[in-house]
Write an enzyme that holds these catalytic residues in place. Structure first.
Site, PDB file in Angstrom:
ATOM      1  N   ARG A   1      34.771 -16.368 -39.500  1.00  0.00           N
ATOM      2  CA  ARG A   1      33.956 -17.833 -38.802  1.00  0.00           C
ATOM      3  C   ARG A   1      32.228 -16.980 -38.392  1.00  0.00           C
ATOM      4  NH1 ARG A   1      36.727 -21.828 -35.354  1.00  0.00           N
ATOM      5  NH2 ARG A   1      38.248 -21.279 -36.461  1.00  0.00           N
TER       6      ARG A   1
ATOM      7  N   HIS B   1      38.620 -23.300 -47.418  1.00  0.00           N
ATOM      8  CA  HIS B   1      38.006 -24.034 -46.517  1.00  0.00           C
ATOM      9  C   HIS B   1      38.927 -24.738 -45.593  1.00  0.00           C
ATOM     10  CE1 HIS B   1      35.409 -22.357 -42.856  1.00  0.00           C
ATOM     11  NE2 HIS B   1      35.521 -23.006 -42.859  1.00  0.00           N
TER      12      HIS B   1
ATOM     13  N   TYR C   1      25.453 -39.322 -48.959  1.00  0.00           N
ATOM     14  CA  TYR C   1      24.345 -40.472 -49.596  1.00  0.00           C
ATOM     15  C   TYR C   1      23.386 -39.059 -50.402  1.00  0.00           C
ATOM     16  CZ  TYR C   1      25.372 -44.163 -46.922  1.00  0.00           C
ATOM     17  OH  TYR C   1      26.006 -45.326 -46.361  1.00  0.00           O
TER      18      TYR C   1
END
Length: 748
Positions: free
Chosen positions: A35, A81, A126
């Site tokens: 990570r 993931h 968006y």
């Protein structure tokens, strides 16, 4: 109801502390390896690697159309993931922001945030994205046997363990991360500089750090601000693998204004303006008149600071702003990465580059070996096809006459199974005469390629030269000029608070009840001011607004406050006890102002005293400083200002009218204490309170001395008071005009 019995037979039993310790260590290693820390090979954390790989699998190359970011994020979460979508999207945003990544991997379309507010990016439904051209550095060799593949989280797919990076991205884009018990802070670097250092290290494996740093000047952030860390500190940072780098904004002068044109890495221009404006509102920046932001598309950073006048020292002002705002900022450096051995470690620059070159050389070797296997396999097939073309009629006859032609072909022509299968899969149109020429041409080309590959794989020098040439080519293709200039400068120092305050004449007034206020000017009638009921004027001092006001209390302690912070004389002021912490029962008796080196006589009513400077009285503590040690029963006298230690005299008069005038030079200069005896008053009379030191006065050799005793003051001319001069600690002479019970006092 039947009782339920639990059978724990065969279950593992462990002490709780042992289980908890193992579980926490497993979690810590997961956070470190999967990570938070980047790998030395591709310089990526797992989420970044998965994003780039997933986008390549979706066909989002630099030449494709942009696709919605939500599509990419969903693919990453669903396949590789299994974590939060917002964290994954933020990682994607950082890969796309040109002000966050030195060499962005993602080409974004839409609102991806701004330097003023990097978190202001639009939602992933968006924005649209595709891979940048620079992403080829990680992906171009992926399908060529260069990467190890591991199962994804549910075992249904495979993902690359490390991408086959052609450049040391771990240094180029840098990165930050917080793991369990460790962290990483790798600053970005310039591609051309790092590539040149790698080429140098390939040519001279024993090169030292100084030789490498002849190419790598230092970090190179995606901003035009200066890196002001010295060369020695940069070398020390690279030698140890940890340290700090300091950046400073760049500014220009334009028509008397200061124009800030570049800000340090990840510094918001809006925040800088807020920090400067806060100082202006607090009246700590009187030399600045106006502040505005003129940034636009042509000038991404253009902050305008207007000085109050052209007499302002611009360099001193900017040095103060560098020290007190984010215009100058320090960045921690900690080159903590996961090495080729799979372990996290802080690596100095030289071992880091050597380890990456080891990774790159092995990657190129695997790529060449993979290609050599492909070439050899194709040559093997071409040999079989050539046999078929040379014996085409017999091959066709065998295929027509036999139900299982493959074994017959193998036996007749000495073919392998692979060659026989390739012959059987030939299409009729490939049986033309031209096809034999194509096979022979392809065979010649592949034999040349095979010989070249074998030579490179068989020679360490050739392999290193190939890696070096590829590094140089990539640096030429993707590299650019340094953005952050290296300019060694000392860290900025803030201006002293007094230098930031306008120097205006000021009168500080102290009342009997300990209330204080400050009036502008020296023509103030302090006694005529309005006081609270039961209160009255006690003392006043004249000075400048950039000086300190020093207060003396009845215990001999002194306190200091900045004069410009005191309340205005338009009000009745505020009690000193709100800002200071004098001992219980203590009262303030005097206030002083002036230059720090001015001298004062400090004395007690028992006749002891000394000379000190105003600086000796200054204390920043609320509890003040013990300046004058008082004998039992003694009181503090009001300090007397001294103009000339060598030429002036000190007049002391007792409450019974005994006058003694001594040279000021005979009195010791001390920083604190009881002092020496000025005038001798019999101890019995001191103890009984019958007599004490009544007043002190400093006078020059040609000054007259006026003593008030009763209704009419008495003035002694220089030739008259000369008869009262004597040695320090004497009794002095009795003044004939002092009546018993009248306490004398000097008025000049």
């Amino acid at each position: 109801m039947e009782s339920l019995t639990l059978d724990f037979e065969g279950a593992e039993r462990q002490p709780l502390h042992q289980f908890a310790e193992k579980a926490y260590l497993d979690y810590a290693m997961y956070v470190i390896l999967d990570r938070a820390l980047p790998h030395v090979g591709d310089g990526l954390k797992p989420v970044q690697r998965r994003l780039i790989y997933a986008m390549s699998e979706l066909g989002l190359s630099a030449l494709s159309k942009h696709k919605k970011s939500a599509r990419t994020v969903g693919d990453v979460l669903g396949k590789y993931h299994p974590h939060g979508d917002s964290a994954c999207y933020e990682a994607m945003v950082l890969l796309a922001q040109p002000f966050s990544s030195r060499y962005p991997f993602v080409d974004g379309q839409g609102n991806w945030g701004s330097p003023d507010d990097p978190k202001s990016f639009a939602a992933m439904r968006y924005t649209e994205a595709r891979l940048s051209a620079y992403a080829q550095v990680l992906l171009s060799e992926l399908g060529q046997g260069t990467a190890d593949w591991v199962p994804n989280f549910d075992g249904t797919l495979e993902e690359p363990k490390v991408l086959p990076a052609r450049l040391p991205n771990v240094l180029l884009n840098g990165g930050t991360g917080i793991a369990v018990g460790m962290a990483t802070d790798i600053p970005p670097h310039n591609l051309r500089e790092v590539a040149a250092a790698c080429v140098h290290l390939l040519a001279e494996p024993d090169a030292d750090l100084e030789a490498i740093c002849a190419h790598i000047q230092g970090p190179d952030f995606p901003t035009d601000a200066e890196i002001i860390t010295s060369r020695q500190d940069i070398l020390a940072l690279y030698r140890s693998g940890h340290g700090s780098v300091r950046m400073r904004a760049r500014f220009e002068r334009e028509n008397g204004d200061i124009i800030i044109t570049a800000l340090p890495f990840q510094v918001s221009g809006a925040k800088v303006l807020e920090q400067i404006a806060a100082q202006m509102q607090a009246k700590r920046l009187p030399m600045v008149e106006d502040l505005r932001d003129e940034s636009d598309h042509e000038h991404p950073t253009r902050l305008v600071i207007t000085p109050r006048s052209n007499r302002i020292d611009i360099d001193a002002l900017m040095a103060h702003l560098f020290a007190t705002t984010d215009l100058e900022r320090s960045y921690r450096v900690n080159l903590n990465i996961i090495g080729l051995d799979g372990r996290p470690q802080v690596k100095p620059l030289l071992p880091l580059l050597r380890e990456w070159l080891e990774f790159r050389i092995e990657t190129v070797r695997r790529r060449l070996s993979w290609r050599l296997e492909k070439v050899q396999a194709r040559l093997h097939i071409l040999e079989g096809l050539l046999v078929a073309f040379l014996n085409i009629d017999e091959v066709i006859a065998i295929i027509r006459e036999h139900d299982q032609p493959k074994p017959v072909l193998i036996k007749r022509f000495g073919l392998t199974d692979t060659q026989a299968e390739a012959i059987l899969e030939l299409k009729l149109r490939h049986l033309a005469r031209l096809e034999e020429m194509k096979i022979r041409g392809e065979q010649d080309d592949l034999q040349k390629e095979r010989d070249k590959l074998e030579k490179i794989l068989g020679s360490k020098a050739r392999l290193h030269r190939l890696v070096s040439d590829e590094l140089t080519a990539d640096a030429e293709k993707f590299g650019d000029a340094r953005r952050s200039p290296m300019v060694a400068r000392a860290a900025a120092q803030a201006l002293d608070e007094t230098a930031l305050v306008p120097t205006e004449p000021l009168t500080v007034v102290l009342s009997a009840m300990g209330w204080v206020r400050a009036a502008k000017g020296h023509e103030v009638d302090a006694q005529a001011l309005n006081y609270k009921a039961g209160d009255q004027y006690l003392a006043a001092a004249q000075g400048r607004s950039n000086q300190l006001a020093v207060f003396l209390d009845t215990t001999g302690r002194t306190y200091a406050l900045a004069a410009h912070t005191l309340p205005s004389a338009r009000s009745q002021g505020e009690p000193l006890s709100g800002r200071l912490s004098p001992p219980d029962g203590a009262r303030f008796v005097s206030v002083l102002m002036g230059a720090e080196q001015e001298h004062f006589v400090v004395a007690s009513s028992h006749g002891y005293g000394f000379v000190c400077t105003l600086a000796d009285m200054v204390s920043r503590n609320r509890a003040g400083k013990a300046l004058l040690s008082l004998p039992a029963g003694a009181e503090v006298m009001a300090p007397v200002r001294v103009r000339d230690l060598e030429q002036q005299y000190l007049a002391a008069v007792s409450s019974e009218g005994y006058l003694l005038i001594i040279r000021l030079a005979d009195l010791p200069q001390l920083a604190k204490g009881k002092g020496n005896k000025i005038i001798n008053v019999p101890s019995a009379r001191l103890k009984s309170g019958e007599e004490c030191l009544a007043d002190l006065c400093v006078l020059g050799a040609n000054d007259s001395l006026t003593i008030a005793a009763g209704k009419k003051p008495k003035t002694l001319k220089p030739d008259e008071w000369q008869t009262y001069t004597g040695e320090r600690a004497r009794r002095g002479l009795k003044l004939p005009f002092i009546k018993k019970g009248v306490r004398p006092q000097f008025t000049s």
